[in-house]
Enzyme design. Structure first.
Site, PDB file in Angstrom:
ATOM      1  N   LEU A 302      12.196  48.708  21.165  1.00 16.60           N
ATOM      2  CA  LEU A 302      12.329  47.452  21.129  1.00 16.60           C
ATOM      3  C   LEU A 302      13.201  46.603  22.227  1.00 16.60           C
ATOM      4  O   LEU A 302      13.034  45.503  22.279  1.00 16.60           O
ATOM      5  CB  LEU A 302      11.653  46.158  19.798  1.00 16.60           C
ATOM      6  CG  LEU A 302      10.221  46.571  19.856  1.00 16.60           C
ATOM      7  CD1 LEU A 302      10.067  46.195  17.733  1.00 16.60           C
ATOM      8  CD2 LEU A 302       8.775  46.074  20.065  1.00 16.60           C
ATOM      9  N   GLY A 305      21.306  45.969  21.978  1.00 21.66           N
ATOM     10  CA  GLY A 305      21.916  44.618  21.514  1.00 21.66           C
ATOM     11  C   GLY A 305      23.489  45.562  21.057  1.00 21.66           C
ATOM     12  O   GLY A 305      23.625  46.733  20.537  1.00 21.66           O
ATOM     13  N   GLY A 306      25.025  45.478  20.324  1.00 22.03           N
ATOM     14  CA  GLY A 306      25.405  45.481  20.360  1.00 22.03           C
ATOM     15  C   GLY A 306      26.004  46.011  18.909  1.00 22.03           C
ATOM     16  O   GLY A 306      26.792  46.852  18.653  1.00 22.03           O
ATOM     17  N   PHE A 307      25.311  45.646  18.102  1.00 25.13           N
ATOM     18  CA  PHE A 307      25.247  46.013  16.590  1.00 25.13           C
ATOM     19  C   PHE A 307      23.999  47.590  16.642  1.00 25.13           C
ATOM     20  O   PHE A 307      23.963  48.010  15.205  1.00 25.13           O
ATOM     21  CB  PHE A 307      24.559  44.847  15.100  1.00 25.13           C
ATOM     22  CG  PHE A 307      26.272  43.994  15.386  1.00 25.13           C
ATOM     23  CD1 PHE A 307      26.583  44.475  13.677  1.00 25.13           C
ATOM     24  CD2 PHE A 307      26.756  43.302  16.667  1.00 25.13           C
ATOM     25  CE1 PHE A 307      27.368  43.505  13.811  1.00 25.13           C
ATOM     26  CE2 PHE A 307      28.189  42.624  15.814  1.00 25.13           C
ATOM     27  CZ  PHE A 307      28.420  42.959  14.830  1.00 25.13           C
ATOM     28  N   GLY A 308      22.976  47.225  17.807  1.00 27.58           N
ATOM     29  CA  GLY A 308      21.908  48.454  17.050  1.00 27.58           C
ATOM     30  C   GLY A 308      20.754  48.197  17.752  1.00 27.58           C
ATOM     31  O   GLY A 308      21.164  47.398  18.755  1.00 27.58           O
ATOM     32  N   VAL A 310      16.533  48.050  18.071  1.00 28.14           N
ATOM     33  CA  VAL A 310      15.753  47.514  17.473  1.00 28.14           C
ATOM     34  C   VAL A 310      14.605  48.189  17.511  1.00 28.14           C
ATOM     35  O   VAL A 310      14.360  48.236  18.858  1.00 28.14           O
ATOM     36  CB  VAL A 310      15.391  46.338  17.734  1.00 28.14           C
ATOM     37  CG1 VAL A 310      13.961  45.349  16.828  1.00 28.14           C
ATOM     38  CG2 VAL A 310      16.350  45.791  17.036  1.00 28.14           C
ATOM     39  N   LYS A 324      15.715  47.600  12.810  1.00 27.10           N
ATOM     40  CA  LYS A 324      16.986  47.719  13.006  1.00 27.10           C
ATOM     41  C   LYS A 324      17.895  48.652  12.713  1.00 27.10           C
ATOM     42  O   LYS A 324      18.090  48.595  11.248  1.00 27.10           O
ATOM     43  CB  LYS A 324      17.534  45.890  13.317  1.00 27.10           C
ATOM     44  CG  LYS A 324      18.416  45.290  13.912  1.00 27.10           C
ATOM     45  CD  LYS A 324      19.397  44.018  13.430  1.00 27.10           C
ATOM     46  CE  LYS A 324      18.035  42.990  13.890  1.00 27.10           C
ATOM     47  NZ  LYS A 324      18.571  42.229  14.894  1.00 27.10           N
ATOM     48  N   ASP A 421      24.860  32.669  16.173  1.00 31.06           N
ATOM     49  CA  ASP A 421      24.554  33.327  17.115  1.00 31.06           C
ATOM     50  C   ASP A 421      23.325  33.582  18.323  1.00 31.06           C
ATOM     51  O   ASP A 421      22.052  33.943  18.075  1.00 31.06           O
ATOM     52  CB  ASP A 421      24.457  34.690  17.177  1.00 31.06           C
ATOM     53  CG  ASP A 421      24.572  35.500  18.479  1.00 31.06           C
ATOM     54  OD1 ASP A 421      25.092  34.682  19.980  1.00 31.06           O
ATOM     55  OD2 ASP A 421      24.380  36.661  18.992  1.00 31.06           O
TER      56      ASP A 421
END
Ligand SMILES: *[C@@H]1O[C@H](CO)[C@@H](O)[C@H](O)[C@H]1NC(C)=O
Ligand SMILES: *[C@@H]1O[C@H](CO)[C@@H](O)[C@H](O)[C@H]1NC(C)=O
Ligand SMILES: *[C@@H]1O[C@H](CO)[C@@H](O)[C@H](O)[C@H]1NC(C)=O
Ligand SMILES: *[C@@H]1O[C@H](CO)[C@@H](O)[C@H](O)[C@H]1NC(C)=O
Ligand SMILES: *[C@@H]1O[C@H](CO)[C@@H](O)[C@H](O)[C@H]1NC(C)=O
Ligand SMILES: *[C@@H]1O[C@H](CO)[C@@H](O)[C@H](O)[C@H]1NC(C)=O
Ligand SMILES: *[C@@H]1O[C@H](CO)[C@@H](O)[C@H](O)[C@H]1NC(C)=O
Length: 606
Positions: A302, A305-308, A310, A324, A421
């Site tokens: 979906l 982003g920076g952390f993984g 989705v 996520k 954020d």
């Protein structure tokens, strides 16, 4: 040997309904290698069959071996999931009598009965669903084929997920077909298969149905490792086929509140399948989530982003979820992380995306959220075509909802959460276009930071970040208020905060709006995509509130309860302090080309 031998045998319905006569129904013979009379292999086979048929009834399944290579025999015996030990024993006793006749002298065979089957081979096959042979039995033609196929497909899909997740690798259920008829079905894998192999095996068989059995109102598809049957007559024992009840709820630990209403039943969602951390209701099994997301396949992605990444997923009960998959190397221990996530999961508000649970292991960290079909606000706001779908009423509702969600995080929840954020891509929309804030609490969990105070590590998105945060790393609820102000101004003007506006000199969005405000031209900035039907005064009031939120001095910015109050009243608004200082931010930040989504925070939700 991966041949998909799809032989069709047309038989009368009586075959399936017969219960007394347990004639061997069907046998799949491997004629590649034969044994001779009175050979060691024959003796090994006989002793294996006898031991399997005596040990299987207790649990419905047994696998084992007999003898030594080259005369070793591998075998398994299994009874249908809804069959009790006595019936299982009866069925398997037939096997002993009939096995030799089913596939005379063949070293490998699978012999199917109504309620049980036996498989043996001179080659190891446990745990593997390959080399499967497939046979089908078809009954008679059905009337409304498209409806039947749609229902059958959904039913078998549901059952596959349930069987794969269940300990006994079996599931049965029915669905209404016409007013008078139901479709009944069961699916089953042999218990030596791991969930993934069971899933593969069943899906392989299901995929054969359109070719072999299209329009047939009943069929049985069987292979050595899994078995499917459906029909319009009830042919299984519904009571025995029901999933076992979920384990009793654990005692609620002291100082935690009971789970919120609306938490899906655990049995239905297939949680706890790993048996890990049984007393944790937020725990999802890794297998459950792998299955739900089709092993994190790209089609289910979906957002990233920076952390993984989705992924979209669907649970055994059909509920959609967003998973996520974190790629964080937080130094925190797993149990500490679980505690923190559990705290965040307790935050429940209609304007917050619900965190349903997690799967946290050293090598795999997953968070499970409710799935929201209408994606994120930026997908509407900054899309030249879809932006028109955001009517004035929707924008008012969205601003209102975000302000209430943020107020809850800051002031009403027991944990004082600073989002850090807040941005358009972190605002998700439900089917009624109600906004829900995503990713709250995660900077706190994964940002390696303490609560309020200074931080060396900036986690936010340029353009939305308050000047004191950018320059000195200071975070507070007031830095969130700043981001909220930016978001509000974006919603009113339809412009992205990251970007250059104006010519001489180029300015960031905030300075640009401020210039127009001071010149009394702010009306020009109201998004042209907002159709008529709004009052300019109301729009300007919101821009005014937005500007109050982005004032340079954090102390001058209103707290969220005041923002909510101002949005909902007609009282006069405070003056905005002189804002030459707005430009300081833009000179101190490198507005690179990728500035819109420069790291940080959690990946955007869809
Ligand atoms: C094994 O026996 C079957 C008859 O049961 C026969 O058709 C087949 O050719 C034999 N296979 C071999 C390899 O001899
Ligand atoms: C197998 O053994 C039985 C009895 O022990 C005997 O009657 C039969 O002839 C034997 N068959 C072969 C092929 O040796
Ligand atoms: C089902 O319909 C097909 C043609 O659509 C026909 O060939 C077949 O014989 C029918 N089967 C039964 C059992 O009526
Ligand atoms: C599949 O499961 C979902 C959720 O339990 C249910 O709503 C749906 O009706 C089921 N579909 C069929 C065809 O059984
Ligand atoms: C049964 O199958 C499993 C594989 O799923 C295997 O590990 C185990 O050794 C088998 N049991 C016996 C007695 O062979
Ligand atoms: C199944 O049968 C229906 C009606 O008989 C037909 O319209 C459809 O194309 C068939 N599907 C396949 C995969 O053969
Ligand atoms: C999404 O938003 C639109 C309005 O733009 C609405 O009509 C629709 O029902 C919403 N839900 C879905 C699932 O698209």
């Amino acid at each position: 040997m991966a041949s998909l031998l799809c032989s069709l045998i047309l038989l009368m319905g009586s075959l399936f309904l017969s219960s007394a006569a347990e004639a061997p129904m069907y046998s799949l013979c491997n004629r590649e290698r034969n044994y001779t009379d009175n050979s060691t292999y024959q003796a090994n086979l006989a002793s294996l069959i006898s031991s399997l048929s005596s040990s299987a009834p207790a649990t419905g399944f047994a696998n084992g071996t007999a003898g030594e290579v080259p005369d070793r025999v591998y075998g398994l015996a299994i009874c249908r999931g809804d069959v009790d030990a006595n019936k299982c024993r009866d069925c398997l006793s037939r096997v002993i009598q009939d096995a030799a006749a089913g596939c005379p002298r063949n070293k490998g065979a699978t012999i199917f009965y109504q309620l049980c089957h036996l498989r043996y081979s001179d080659q190891y096959f446990f745990g593997s669903s390959t080399g499967m042979e497939l046979s089908t039995i078809v009954l008679k033609n059905v009337s409304d084929v498209p409806t039947f196929n749609r229902l059958l497909g959904g039913l078998l899909n549901n059952l596959t997920i349930r069987a794969t997740l269940s300990e006994r690798r079996f599931a049965a259920a029915s669905v209404d077909f016409t007013n008078f008829e139901k479709i009944y079905a069961y699916v089953q894998c042999t218990k030596d298969l791991a969930p993934d192999s069971c899933n593969d095996c069943l899906r392989n068989e299901i995929s054969a149905i359109p070719q072999c059995c299209n329009a047939s109102n009943g069929a049985r598809v069987f292979g050595g490792s899994c078995d499917i049957r459906y029909g319009v007559d009830p042919f299984y024992n519904a009571a025995a086929a029901a999933d076992p009840p979920p384990p009793p709820s654990p005692p609620v630990p002291a100082n935690t509140s009971p789970p919120p209403a609306g938490t899906p039943a655990e049995g239905a969602t297939g949680r706890r399948d790993d048996g890990v951390n049984q007393d944790d209701s937020l725990q999802f099994g890794l297998e459950t989530l792998k299955l739900a997301t089709m092993n994190f396949c790209d089609q289910n992605k979906l957002g990233e982003g920076g952390f993984g990444v989705v992924y979209k997923g669907v649970l055994a009960d059909g509920q959609l979820i967003a998973v996520k998959r974190l790629v964080t190397n937080s130094g925190q221990g797993i149990s500490e992380l679980k505690n923190e996530v559990a705290l965040v999961a307790k935050l429940q508000h209609r304007n917050l995306v619900r965190l349903m649970g997690y799967c946290l292991q050293p090598q795999e960290k997953l968070l499970v959220y409710e799935y929201l079909p209408n994606k994120s606000l930026d997908k509407f706001l900054f899309d030249p075509f879809r932006s028109k779908e955001l009517t004035w009423e929707m924008r008012v509702k969205i601003i209102e909802g975000i302000s209430r969600g943020l107020l809850y995080l800051h002031e009403d929840s027991r944990l004082k959460i600073i989002h850090r954020d807040l941005k358009a891509s972190n605002i998700l929309l439900d089917e009624g276009m109600n906004p829900k804030i995503a990713d709250f609490g995660l900077a706190r969990l994964f940002g390696n930071e303490q609560s309020d105070g200074n931080t060396n590590q900036i986690a936010g998105t340029y353009g939305y970040m308050a000047p004191e945060y950018v320059m000195h790393g200071q975070i507070s609820t007031k830095s969130d208020v700043y981001s909220f102000g930016v978001l509000l101004l974006e919603i009113m003007t339809g412009r992205r905060c990251a970007g250059y506006y104006g010519r001489n000199p180029p300015a960031d969005l905030i300075s640009y709006i401020w210039q127009h405000w001071e010149e009394g031209n702010a009306v020009q900035l109201i998004d042209k995509d907002i159709a008529d039907g709004f009052s300019v005064e109301e729009a300007l009031r919101r821009i005014h509130i937005g500007l109050l939120c982005v004032q340079h001095d954090p102390l001058e910015r209103p707290i969220m309860s005041l923002v909510v109050l101002m949005l909902n009243s007609r009282s006069s608004l405070p003056a905005i302090s002189p804002l030459s200082s707005f430009t300081e931010v833009s000179t101190s930040v490198n507005w690179g080309p990728g500035a819109t989504s420069k790291p940080i925070g959690m990946p955007p939700m869809p």
